[in-house]
Design an enzyme around this catalytic site. Sequence first.
Site, PDB file in Angstrom:
ATOM      1  N   HIS A 177      -2.592  10.125   0.556  1.00 47.94           N
ATOM      2  CA  HIS A 177      -2.802   8.820  -0.075  1.00 47.94           C
ATOM      3  C   HIS A 177      -2.660   8.902  -1.576  1.00 47.94           C
ATOM      4  O   HIS A 177      -1.951   8.128  -2.187  1.00 47.94           O
ATOM      5  CB  HIS A 177      -4.228   8.350   0.236  1.00 47.94           C
ATOM      6  CG  HIS A 177      -4.264   7.282   1.277  1.00 47.94           C
ATOM      7  ND1 HIS A 177      -5.277   6.362   1.345  1.00 47.94           N
ATOM      8  CD2 HIS A 177      -3.424   6.987   2.275  1.00 47.94           C
ATOM      9  CE1 HIS A 177      -5.045   5.564   2.364  1.00 47.94           C
ATOM     10  NE2 HIS A 177      -3.938   5.926   2.937  1.00 47.94           N
ATOM     11  N   GLU A 201       0.852  -1.204   0.000  1.00 52.70           N
ATOM     12  CA  GLU A 201       0.000   0.000   0.000  1.00 52.70           C
ATOM     13  C   GLU A 201       0.885   1.251   0.000  1.00 52.70           C
ATOM     14  O   GLU A 201       1.731   1.426   0.892  1.00 52.70           O
ATOM     15  CB  GLU A 201      -0.915  -0.021   1.233  1.00 52.70           C
ATOM     16  CG  GLU A 201      -2.029   1.010   1.138  1.00 52.70           C
ATOM     17  CD  GLU A 201      -3.000   0.920   2.316  1.00 52.70           C
ATOM     18  OE1 GLU A 201      -3.303  -0.198   2.772  1.00 52.70           O
ATOM     19  OE2 GLU A 201      -3.456   1.980   2.758  1.00 52.70           O
ATOM     20  N   LYS A 229      -7.488  -1.619  11.244  1.00 54.51           N
ATOM     21  CA  LYS A 229      -6.852  -2.019   9.974  1.00 54.51           C
ATOM     22  C   LYS A 229      -5.640  -1.132   9.721  1.00 54.51           C
ATOM     23  O   LYS A 229      -4.577  -1.595   9.298  1.00 54.51           O
ATOM     24  CB  LYS A 229      -7.865  -1.921   8.831  1.00 54.51           C
ATOM     25  CG  LYS A 229      -7.359  -2.416   7.488  1.00 54.51           C
ATOM     26  CD  LYS A 229      -6.625  -1.366   6.675  1.00 54.51           C
ATOM     27  CE  LYS A 229      -6.134  -1.932   5.365  1.00 54.51           C
ATOM     28  NZ  LYS A 229      -5.255  -1.022   4.638  1.00 54.51           N
ATOM     29  N   ASP A 240       4.521 -14.796  11.232  1.00 48.14           N
ATOM     30  CA  ASP A 240       3.227 -15.260  10.740  1.00 48.14           C
ATOM     31  C   ASP A 240       2.181 -14.151  10.936  1.00 48.14           C
ATOM     32  O   ASP A 240       1.622 -13.987  12.016  1.00 48.14           O
ATOM     33  CB  ASP A 240       2.862 -16.531  11.530  1.00 48.14           C
ATOM     34  CG  ASP A 240       1.553 -17.145  11.092  1.00 48.14           C
ATOM     35  OD1 ASP A 240       0.771 -16.472  10.399  1.00 48.14           O
ATOM     36  OD2 ASP A 240       1.307 -18.304  11.463  1.00 48.14           O
TER      37      ASP A 240
HETATM   38  C1  MEV Z   1      -5.815   2.774   5.098  1.00 45.32           C
HETATM   39  O1  MEV Z   1      -5.074   1.642   4.730  1.00 45.32           O
HETATM   40  C2  MEV Z   1      -5.862   2.900   6.586  1.00 45.32           C
HETATM   41  C3  MEV Z   1      -6.768   4.017   7.118  1.00 45.32           C
HETATM   42  O2  MEV Z   1      -8.084   3.874   6.585  1.00 45.32           O
HETATM   43  C4  MEV Z   1      -6.784   3.854   8.621  1.00 45.32           C
HETATM   44  C5  MEV Z   1      -7.785   4.737   9.349  1.00 45.32           C
HETATM   45  O3  MEV Z   1      -8.786   5.132   8.742  1.00 45.32           O
HETATM   46  O4  MEV Z   1      -7.547   4.961  10.544  1.00 45.32           O
HETATM   47  C6  MEV Z   1      -6.260   5.364   6.705  1.00 45.32           C
END
Ligand code: MEV
Length: 434
Positions: A388, A82, A275, A291
């Site tokens: 991003h 990513e 995530k 792992d």
């Molecule tokens: C993207 O991989 C992760 C985010 O969505 C985490 C978040 O929203 O805290 C930017």
Amino acid sequence: MQSGFSKLTKKEKINWVVDKLFSNNIEAKKLLEQYHLSNSELQKIHDDFSENTLSNFLLPLGVAPNFLIDGKDLTIPMVVEESSVVAAACNSAKFWYKRGGFKTKIIGTKKTGQVHFLFDGNKKDFIIFFDKIKTKLINSCNDITASMKKRGGGIVSLNVLDKTIEIDNYYQINAEFETVDSMGANFINSCLEQFSKTLVIEFNSDPRFNHNNLEIIMSILSNYTPHCKVIAEVECEIDDLIDKDIKDSSLFAKKFKTAVEIAKKDIPRAVTHNKGIMNGVDSVVIATGNDFRAVEACAHSYASRDGKYKSLTHVEISKNKFKYWIELPISIGTVGGLTNLHPLVNWSLKLLGSPSAVNLMKIIAVSGLAQNFAAIKSLITTGIQKGHMKMHLSNILNLLDADDNERILLVKFFDDKVVSHSLVKNKLKEIRNG
Ligand code: MEV
């Protein structure tokens, strides 16, 4: 159904796959060959990792410098596809470097495994029997535990748990282990399988149970390791939060706290929040040959330990202090497994100064916290897409086959603009049309 596939040679497997499953078999084969390290020692190592290996699947290995962890400077290896993850880690590292860095604390290192079995007799008799054979169970693993004991680990405790309320006749042997610098999965599983064998032998030779049955269902470690846990934290004066994107530090601190509170109450947000943490955690877990499925499964079950899925990070604002931390169970190793076999895993561990497992736990937790900080900071200030999409610009340019000159022009053009696929496409068209 194709039986005996695994017995074919690699060449035969490739031919079988490309001829049967691709419309353009020549192109499909060429691609596999492109990523294959023919006749090399490295390819042989890769082929042995898994069954039916046809080629290799590359992922970028990046580094995030400027991490100050417990007073020590570190450059962290990260394997991730990513675009913005490594950049976010770098930004967070620099931000906190200037504010005292990250501090960590190990809460525990014990791991567990269970022998799950059914027993249809008298509970009290069984518990007395179990206490009597406990030492025998442990000693029956002496061959397995010998070298682990030399390294300071081994079997820590053994208990029988009555689970008959959940399932009729269901009991467990719950065992705790210390596995020092190894993740310990094979060690734990071997001990558990030995426990079950010894248990059956002892049970069958005890006259009290002549008319009872004991049936072993399975013996396996648990990837839930709430007692193998680390805390990583940062702390600073609220006034010191001022930064190029943070003009009002108390507003920032308040919004930050609210963002974390939302991730404690709202499951859809909590999942995305965590995530983002795992972006940092997994990148280091993969780079160090650990792992990531086990670490993921454990982190998410820990996030639900109170019966509701919640944020793994926490914020406290008191007086003029901003304190922010992560509490994460992580079971990883720095010896065994891929650590000596995969040359880049070995490289990553050397980059980290050949850490012990507890030190790697700390680094991984810091990476998760740093990633979460960068995400929330962007979300509550500039918005996430600015950073991003800037990182994603190269992917779009690759998709559109932009040449070097076009790249330079477009990167410059989008320096102060929000990137979108269609905008890049249109701008490239303009450039190409002169
Ligand atoms: C993207 O991989 C992760 C985010 O969505 C985490 C978040 O929203 O805290 C930017």
